[in-house]
Design an enzyme around this catalytic site. Structure first.
Site, PDB file in Angstrom:
ATOM      1  NE  ARG A 259      -1.959   1.917   3.505  1.00  0.00           N
ATOM      2  CZ  ARG A 259      -1.945   1.900   4.845  1.00  0.00           C
ATOM      3  NH1 ARG A 259      -2.592   0.981   5.513  1.00  0.00           N
ATOM      4  NH2 ARG A 259      -1.272   2.823   5.520  1.00  0.00           N
ATOM      5  CG  HIS A 263      -6.707   2.202   5.948  1.00  0.00           C
ATOM      6  ND1 HIS A 263      -6.816   0.920   5.457  1.00  0.00           N
ATOM      7  CD2 HIS A 263      -7.921   2.517   6.456  1.00  0.00           C
ATOM      8  CE1 HIS A 263      -8.052   0.480   5.678  1.00  0.00           C
ATOM      9  NE2 HIS A 263      -8.743   1.426   6.270  1.00  0.00           N
ATOM     10  CE1 TYR A 272       0.032   3.019   9.213  1.00  0.00           C
ATOM     11  CE2 TYR A 272      -1.393   4.610  10.295  1.00  0.00           C
ATOM     12  CZ  TYR A 272      -1.111   3.794   9.219  1.00  0.00           C
ATOM     13  OH  TYR A 272      -1.963   3.781   8.146  1.00  0.00           O
TER      14      TYR A 272
HETATM   15  C1  LIG Z   1     -15.449  -5.877  10.839  1.00  0.00           C
HETATM   16  C2  LIG Z   1     -14.651  -4.632  10.650  1.00  0.00           C
HETATM   17  N1  LIG Z   1     -13.780  -4.263  11.604  1.00  0.00           N
HETATM   18  C3  LIG Z   1     -13.059  -3.132  11.465  1.00  0.00           C
HETATM   19  C4  LIG Z   1     -13.205  -2.347  10.375  1.00  0.00           C
HETATM   20  C5  LIG Z   1     -12.418  -1.062  10.226  1.00  0.00           C
HETATM   21  N2  LIG Z   1     -11.389  -1.260   9.202  1.00  0.00           N
HETATM   22  C6  LIG Z   1     -11.620  -0.878   7.931  1.00  0.00           C
HETATM   23  S1  LIG Z   1     -10.391  -1.308   6.938  1.00  0.00           S
HETATM   24  C7  LIG Z   1      -9.495  -1.989   8.173  1.00  0.00           C
HETATM   25  C8  LIG Z   1      -8.175  -2.623   7.875  1.00  0.00           C
HETATM   26  C9  LIG Z   1      -8.298  -3.679   6.841  1.00  0.00           C
HETATM   27  O1  LIG Z   1      -7.074  -4.223   6.503  1.00  0.00           O
HETATM   28  P1  LIG Z   1      -6.932  -5.330   5.387  1.00  0.00           P
HETATM   29  O2  LIG Z   1      -7.950  -6.388   5.557  1.00  0.00           O
HETATM   30  O3  LIG Z   1      -5.519  -5.774   5.381  1.00  0.00           O
HETATM   31  O4  LIG Z   1      -7.292  -4.595   4.031  1.00  0.00           O
HETATM   32  P2  LIG Z   1      -6.707  -3.237   3.415  1.00  0.00           P
HETATM   33  O5  LIG Z   1      -7.546  -2.124   3.948  1.00  0.00           O
HETATM   34  O6  LIG Z   1      -5.285  -3.108   3.803  1.00  0.00           O
HETATM   35  O7  LIG Z   1      -6.916  -3.373   1.962  1.00  0.00           O
HETATM   36  C10 LIG Z   1     -10.176  -1.857   9.371  1.00  0.00           C
HETATM   37  C11 LIG Z   1      -9.675  -2.320  10.677  1.00  0.00           C
HETATM   38  C12 LIG Z   1     -14.139  -2.750   9.407  1.00  0.00           C
HETATM   39  N3  LIG Z   1     -14.368  -2.024   8.294  1.00  0.00           N
HETATM   40  N4  LIG Z   1     -14.840  -3.892   9.571  1.00  0.00           N
END
Ligand SMILES: Cc1ncc(C[n+]2csc(CCOP(=O)(O)OP(=O)(O)O)c2C)c(N)n1
Lengths: 360, 319
Positions: A259, A263, A272
């Protein structure tokens, strides 16, 4: 065709076909991925990058809400969804606006959705593209179910689920792997391991050495591919799709990528993440190496690049204008899709609300 | 409110070495709303745990940690993401005391941003507190100001029962208020009379209070008594009854959907208790029985001054 057994994730193997300098290992190249198709993939990745760039600028101006960019990860979604069949189902998370491009749907829907209008999720039924899934890890089960249904009916149609490496910590994702494994579902699990789940680095997400090996735990193959190499992404997805369609069950593809940005547009990675970690990944990003390859082959030049830049700029401009002229939700819009039929209670609530908004 | 919450966490962590914070992005990022900012630097990685992305995992392990003697303060990133943890909360956290006849208990706080009104993404605007007020054994708390947020959170961290602590995201940065540096508690289960009055009683919680007070500020002739519930479960019926005894008119303002919501419960209970004694039927201003719309349609869904005013008129014009 690629043999997954040659890339056992437990032995630390990773599939790469094109390196970051654009050098290709021709022997591994799938015949289906012609130079012509690669140019198409390159154009789509460029369009995706332009969409994200425009969205970020609109967000800063308050013309759009929070969204997640694919910056640096473009090869994952584009090259994989281009390896799927037209009838196949795509089940995205929230970082796969590239699927709209791959499915040849109007990209204005991306802008409209993140402006905050759910009409953007009303796509033609036959597009077989699921709406954005915000709750992390909730959607791989849906792709497992689609793939199970196809298997039960004896169809060749497949489903691909997209999710991040963070999502592999959610129980539902692991249940999806398990169901797909048990029922030999026509499903491909595509994990975009971009190394970060907001501020949580990959190494703190799981004690497992790779994400790919989680497939092995559920009784099917997992493969780690260089996620910034469109050839590797395409080859693995194509092979996984073929197996799924032939009833040989699911595959977990771990697309090892990075990435490059925050985010989402509400996040600040500076807080971070060490910028020194990010730096080398700029040299590995997928557009750069694809361009190097095409240029070396004499298929691309500065003029073509400039033309493409203009083309995607205009395309995005038109899409934004389209999204901005779409009328906002009316009171009817927010009530009418709750049930198949509007209940008397909802009718009453709607009439009550309308008194306050005589104009809608 | 963010700072007040941060201070409460900080002071209680300093006072009680068993308090442990855990959740997604609560450490080095300081939480997506920055409520836990600076705590990992101050207390280290054994007191502030950046967990894997799994809500059932977070709440379920917090139960084990709590039984072992720690005091977990869990953050779920948004209220809508408590759903993966629903099983752990409802089947275990809320019931452990009952199931073990009081031998094992799992005091913990589950903090989470709550409610609509910040033009957020899908699933980030939930006000489904009724799922949890419908669950015996877990207290449900909603602060409406920075001062209350601090005192209520300190009490929640000291409670012998598990507490779901809902932080109205709309209020995180929109209200400024001096909050005392000292450590203070605000008792759970006690409502607060925000404003005295005689013409009618208005009951609300969280961000709805601000909407109510704004509406009232436009009509100086009306003498409304305003009650901030502060704790939704267990509910402080005494304060409500005492007020309605005096005013004989009741309005409940809630952001949540109408069917099966807390507003309905309060309306039913007061209507039963004051049967034949009310000057007008109880009024509710609530959300609708629909999915919260995305940002461009958000204003249509949200309770606003016009809707509150209309209900007040209806109540006060009948006698
Ligand atoms: C069930 C849930 N918990 C927390 C969140 C908040 N949240 C949104 S994206 C994210 C991180 C996701 O990381 P990853 O699965 O690695 O995907 P990326 O965003 O890096 O593509 C979090 C914690 C959410 N959307 N849904």
């Amino acid at each position: 065709m690629l043999n997954f057994k040659d890339y056992n994730p437990l032995e630390g193997k990773q599939l790469q076909i094109m390196d970051e300098k654009g050098n290709l290992n021709e022997s591994l190249r799938p015949a289906e991925l012609t130079d012509e198709l690669l140019i198409d993939i390159y154009k789509k990745m460029t369009l995706l990058r332009e969409m994200d760039k425009k969205a970020a600028s609109l967000q800063r101006q308050g013309r759009m809400g929070v969204f997640a960019s694919s910056y640096g990860q473009e090869a994952s979604v584009i090259a994989s969804s281009m390896a799927m069949g037209k009838e196949d189902w795509i089940v995205p998370a929230y970082r796969q606006q590239g699927a709209i491009i791959a499915k040849n749907l109007p990209i204005s829907n991306f802008f409209l959705y993140y402006k905050g209008n759910e009409v953007a999720s009303r796509l033609p039924r036959e597009s077989h593209l699921f709406p954005v899934a915000i709750p992390v890890g909730s959607q791989p089960l849906h792709a497992a179910g689609l793939g199970m249904a196809a298997r039960l009916k004896g169809d060749q149609t497949c489903a691909i689920a997209y999710f991040g490496e963070g999502a592999t910590s959610e129980g539902e994702t692991l249940e999806a792997f398990n169901f797909a494994g048990v029922y030999k579902a026509n499903t491909i699990f595509f994990c975009e391991n971009n190394q970060w789940a907001i501020s949580t680095p990959r190494l703190r997400q799981t004690a497992a050495k790779t994400i790919a090996q989680k497939g092995v735990a559920f009784g099917f193959d997992g493969i780690q591919v260089d996620g910034n190499d469109p050839f590797a992404v395409f080859a693995a997805t194509l092979a996984a799709r073929k197996r799924a369609a032939e009833g040989e069950g699911p595959t977990l593809i771990e697309s090892f990528t990075y990435r490059l940005g925050d985010h989402t547009s509400a996040d600040s990675a500076k807080k971070y993440r060490d910028p020194a970690e990010v730096e080398p990944w700029h040299d590995k990003e997928p557009l750069l190496r694809t361009r190097l390859y095409l240029t070396q082959k004499g298929l691309w030049d500065d003029q073509k690049e400039e033309d493409l830049a203009n083309e995607v700029y205009n395309q995005v401009g038109i899409a934004v204008a389209e999204a901005e002229k779409t009328p906002n939700q009316t009171i009817d819009d927010i009530f009418d899709y709750t049930f198949a039929e509007l209940t008397p209670t909802l009718q009453e609530q709607k009439s009550y609300l309308k008194q306050f908004y005589p104009e809608t | 409110m963010v700072q007040a919450l941060n201070q409460a966490l900080d002071q209680e962590m300093a006072a009680n070495p068993n308090v442990v914070i855990m959740g997604e992005d609560v450490g080095h990022d300081g939480g997506v709303f920055r409520v836990t900012d600076g705590l990992i630097q101050k207390y280290g990685e054994k007191r502030v745990l950046d967990t894997p992305l799994a809500e059932a995992g977070i709440v379920g392990t917090a139960l084990g940690m709590s039984v072992y003697g720690l005091r977990p303060v869990v953050e779920i990133q948004f209220f809508g993401f408590t759903y993966p943890a629903f099983q752990e909360i409802v089947s275990h956290v809320a019931r452990l005391r009952t199931r073990t006849r009081g031998v094992y208990t799992c005091p913990m706080v589950i903090r989470t941003p709550y409610g609509i009104g910040i033009k957020a993404l899908e699933h980030h605007s939930e006000s489904t507190e009724a799922y949890f007020t419908h669950t015996p054994g877990i207290k449900v708390v909603v602060p409406s100001s920075p001062y209350d947020a601090k005192g209520l959170l300190i009490s929640a961290m000291r409670s012998e029962d598990p507490v779901l602590f809902l932080e109205p995201s709309r209020l995180y940065r929109s209200i400024k208020q001096e909050v005392p540096e000292t450590v203070y508690e605000i008792p759970l289960g006690k409502a607060k009379i925000l404003k005295q009055g005689t013409d009618l009683t208005i009951v609300a919680w969280g961000s709805m209070l601000r909407m109510v007070m704004q509406t009232l500020s436009k009509d100086q002739n009306l003498s409304a008594e305003v009650i901030d519930l502060r704790t939704l479960s267990p509910l402080d019926w005494d304060t409500i009854f005492t007020s309605v005894e005096k005013t004989r008119r009741l309005l409940i303002v809630a952001e949540a959907p109408r069917l099966g919501g807390l507003a309905s419960d309060i309306s039913a209970t007061v209507s039963e208790k004051f049967h034949g004694k009310l000057k007008a039927p109880v009024e509710r201003v609530t959300g609708f029985d629909i999915t919260p719309p995305l940002p461009l349609g958000e204003h249509l869904y949200m309770v606003d001054e016009k809707r509150i005013l209309k209900a007040i008129k209806k109540l006060t014009h009948s006698s």
